[in-house]
Motif scaffolding. Structure first.
Motif, PDB file in Angstrom:
ATOM      1  N   VAL A  50       1.378  12.973 -14.478  1.00 62.22           N
ATOM      2  CA  VAL A  50       0.588  13.359 -15.646  1.00 62.22           C
ATOM      3  C   VAL A  50      -0.633  14.115 -15.150  1.00 62.22           C
ATOM      4  O   VAL A  50      -1.320  13.661 -14.237  1.00 62.22           O
ATOM      5  CB  VAL A  50       0.156  12.118 -16.450  1.00 62.22           C
ATOM      6  N   TYR A  51      -0.902  15.268 -15.749  1.00 63.45           N
ATOM      7  CA  TYR A  51      -1.987  16.146 -15.312  1.00 63.45           C
ATOM      8  C   TYR A  51      -3.149  16.110 -16.299  1.00 63.45           C
ATOM      9  O   TYR A  51      -2.936  16.046 -17.515  1.00 63.45           O
ATOM     10  CB  TYR A  51      -1.477  17.584 -15.204  1.00 63.45           C
ATOM     11  N   ALA A  52      -4.360  16.190 -15.786  1.00 57.87           N
ATOM     12  CA  ALA A  52      -5.533  16.326 -16.649  1.00 57.87           C
ATOM     13  C   ALA A  52      -5.441  17.676 -17.353  1.00 57.87           C
ATOM     14  O   ALA A  52      -5.262  18.705 -16.698  1.00 57.87           O
ATOM     15  CB  ALA A  52      -6.817  16.233 -15.830  1.00 57.87           C
ATOM     16  N   VAL A  53      -5.543  17.678 -18.683  1.00 50.63           N
ATOM     17  CA  VAL A  53      -5.380  18.920 -19.439  1.00 50.63           C
ATOM     18  C   VAL A  53      -6.604  19.821 -19.365  1.00 50.63           C
ATOM     19  O   VAL A  53      -6.522  21.010 -19.613  1.00 50.63           O
ATOM     20  CB  VAL A  53      -5.007  18.654 -20.911  1.00 50.63           C
ATOM     21  N   ALA A  54      -7.756  19.241 -19.035  1.00 58.10           N
ATOM     22  CA  ALA A  54      -9.004  19.979 -18.855  1.00 58.10           C
ATOM     23  C   ALA A  54      -9.908  19.098 -18.000  1.00 58.10           C
ATOM     24  O   ALA A  54      -9.697  17.887 -17.910  1.00 58.10           O
ATOM     25  CB  ALA A  54      -9.662  20.293 -20.202  1.00 58.10           C
ATOM     26  N   ALA A  55     -10.910  19.684 -17.367  1.00 59.41           N
ATOM     27  CA  ALA A  55     -11.827  18.908 -16.538  1.00 59.41           C
ATOM     28  C   ALA A  55     -12.591  17.908 -17.392  1.00 59.41           C
ATOM     29  O   ALA A  55     -12.933  18.194 -18.539  1.00 59.41           O
ATOM     30  CB  ALA A  55     -12.807  19.846 -15.836  1.00 59.41           C
ATOM     31  N   GLY A  56     -12.835  16.730 -16.832  1.00 58.56           N
ATOM     32  CA  GLY A  56     -13.583  15.742 -17.587  1.00 58.56           C
ATOM     33  C   GLY A  56     -13.892  14.495 -16.790  1.00 58.56           C
ATOM     34  O   GLY A  56     -13.539  14.367 -15.618  1.00 58.56           O
ATOM     35  N   VAL A  57     -14.558  13.556 -17.462  1.00 61.79           N
ATOM     36  CA  VAL A  57     -15.004  12.311 -16.868  1.00 61.79           C
ATOM     37  C   VAL A  57     -14.277  11.154 -17.542  1.00 61.79           C
ATOM     38  O   VAL A  57     -14.190  11.104 -18.768  1.00 61.79           O
ATOM     39  CB  VAL A  57     -16.536  12.148 -17.036  1.00 61.79           C
ATOM     40  N   HIS A  82     -14.201  15.579 -21.925  1.00 64.29           N
ATOM     41  CA  HIS A  82     -14.207  16.869 -21.239  1.00 64.29           C
ATOM     42  C   HIS A  82     -15.619  17.416 -21.065  1.00 64.29           C
ATOM     43  O   HIS A  82     -16.520  17.125 -21.845  1.00 64.29           O
ATOM     44  CB  HIS A  82     -13.302  17.858 -21.969  1.00 64.29           C
ATOM     45  N   THR A  83     -15.778  18.213 -20.024  1.00 58.16           N
ATOM     46  CA  THR A  83     -17.081  18.740 -19.630  1.00 58.16           C
ATOM     47  C   THR A  83     -17.040  20.266 -19.612  1.00 58.16           C
ATOM     48  O   THR A  83     -15.999  20.874 -19.838  1.00 58.16           O
ATOM     49  CB  THR A  83     -17.446  18.222 -18.228  1.00 58.16           C
ATOM     50  N   GLY A  84     -18.179  20.866 -19.323  1.00 57.01           N
ATOM     51  CA  GLY A  84     -18.257  22.324 -19.218  1.00 57.01           C
ATOM     52  C   GLY A  84     -17.976  22.993 -20.548  1.00 57.01           C
ATOM     53  O   GLY A  84     -18.440  22.555 -21.596  1.00 57.01           O
ATOM     54  N   HIS A  99      -2.232   3.384 -13.576  1.00 54.98           N
ATOM     55  CA  HIS A  99      -3.202   4.394 -13.147  1.00 54.98           C
ATOM     56  C   HIS A  99      -4.206   3.750 -12.211  1.00 54.98           C
ATOM     57  O   HIS A  99      -4.363   2.537 -12.205  1.00 54.98           O
ATOM     58  CB  HIS A  99      -3.887   5.093 -14.321  1.00 54.98           C
ATOM     59  N   ALA A 100      -4.858   4.555 -11.413  1.00 53.90           N
ATOM     60  CA  ALA A 100      -5.841   4.059 -10.454  1.00 53.90           C
ATOM     61  C   ALA A 100      -7.159   4.807 -10.611  1.00 53.90           C
ATOM     62  O   ALA A 100      -7.877   5.015  -9.653  1.00 53.90           O
ATOM     63  CB  ALA A 100      -5.306   4.198  -9.036  1.00 53.90           C
ATOM     64  N   SER A 101      -7.471   5.214 -11.823  1.00 53.71           N
ATOM     65  CA  SER A 101      -8.737   5.896 -12.087  1.00 53.71           C
ATOM     66  C   SER A 101      -9.846   4.863 -12.201  1.00 53.71           C
ATOM     67  O   SER A 101      -9.586   3.676 -12.335  1.00 53.71           O
ATOM     68  CB  SER A 101      -8.645   6.689 -13.387  1.00 53.71           C
ATOM     69  N   TYR A 102     -11.076   5.324 -12.166  1.00 51.75           N
ATOM     70  CA  TYR A 102     -12.208   4.429 -12.363  1.00 51.75           C
ATOM     71  C   TYR A 102     -13.203   5.080 -13.316  1.00 51.75           C
ATOM     72  O   TYR A 102     -13.246   6.310 -13.451  1.00 51.75           O
ATOM     73  CB  TYR A 102     -12.862   4.051 -11.031  1.00 51.75           C
ATOM     74  N   LEU A 103     -13.988   4.244 -13.991  1.00 51.43           N
ATOM     75  CA  LEU A 103     -14.982   4.748 -14.937  1.00 51.43           C
ATOM     76  C   LEU A 103     -15.940   5.693 -14.231  1.00 51.43           C
ATOM     77  O   LEU A 103     -16.377   5.428 -13.117  1.00 51.43           O
ATOM     78  CB  LEU A 103     -15.765   3.590 -15.565  1.00 51.43           C
ATOM     79  N   GLY A 104     -16.232   6.811 -14.884  1.00 57.70           N
ATOM     80  CA  GLY A 104     -17.151   7.790 -14.322  1.00 57.70           C
ATOM     81  C   GLY A 104     -16.499   8.779 -13.372  1.00 57.70           C
ATOM     82  O   GLY A 104     -17.147   9.724 -12.918  1.00 57.70           O
TER      83      GLY A 104
END
Length: 123
Positions: A50-57, A82-84, A99-104
């Motif tokens: 699964v890919y991030a569709v746009a940059a973000g936090v 999303h950012t920017g 998933h192995a993501s973390y907050l922030g």
């Protein structure tokens, strides 16, 4: 404000279910579905990157064991703010195998979500 997203499942991803009223999966009665379901035909859950569709936090990480609140029923999930140029937009990835993501954590557009994040469906 416009947001330009990339495909979260790559070129083989397909729309499996639309946003709005649809027959319930068990009862077949009309039920409101507050998302879309995406998948890759012929692939088992847990094998699809699964890919991030746009940059973000990463802002929220509900887990399989979260039984109350707004994330009940989504299983392992990730909310990406999303950012920017896409600031103000969010995407929510639900029903993920793991998933192995973390907050922030910052995720770049097109980056495979940490741990390969294979899905049954993305809602």
């Amino acid at each position: 404000m416009a947001c330009e997203y990339s495909a979260p499942l790559g070129p083989d991803g397909r729309l499996l279910s639309r946003y709005g009223v649809r027959p319930g999966r068990v009862s077949r009665l009309p039920t409101f579905h507050a998302g879309i379901d995406l998948g890759v035909p012929g692939k088992r859950p847990g094998t699809v990157p699964v890919y991030a569709v746009a940059a973000g936090v990463v802002e929220r990480l509900p887990r399989d064991n979260e039984l109350r609140g707004p994330f009940n029923g989504y299983g392992n999930a990730l909310a990406l703010r999303h950012t920017g140029r896409d600031a103000g937009w969010w995407t929510f990835y639900a029903h993920m195998h793991r998933h192995a993501s973390y907050l922030g954590q910052f995720l770049s557009r097109g980056l495979v979500l940490p741990a390969g994040a294979g899905v049954g469906y993305i809602g």
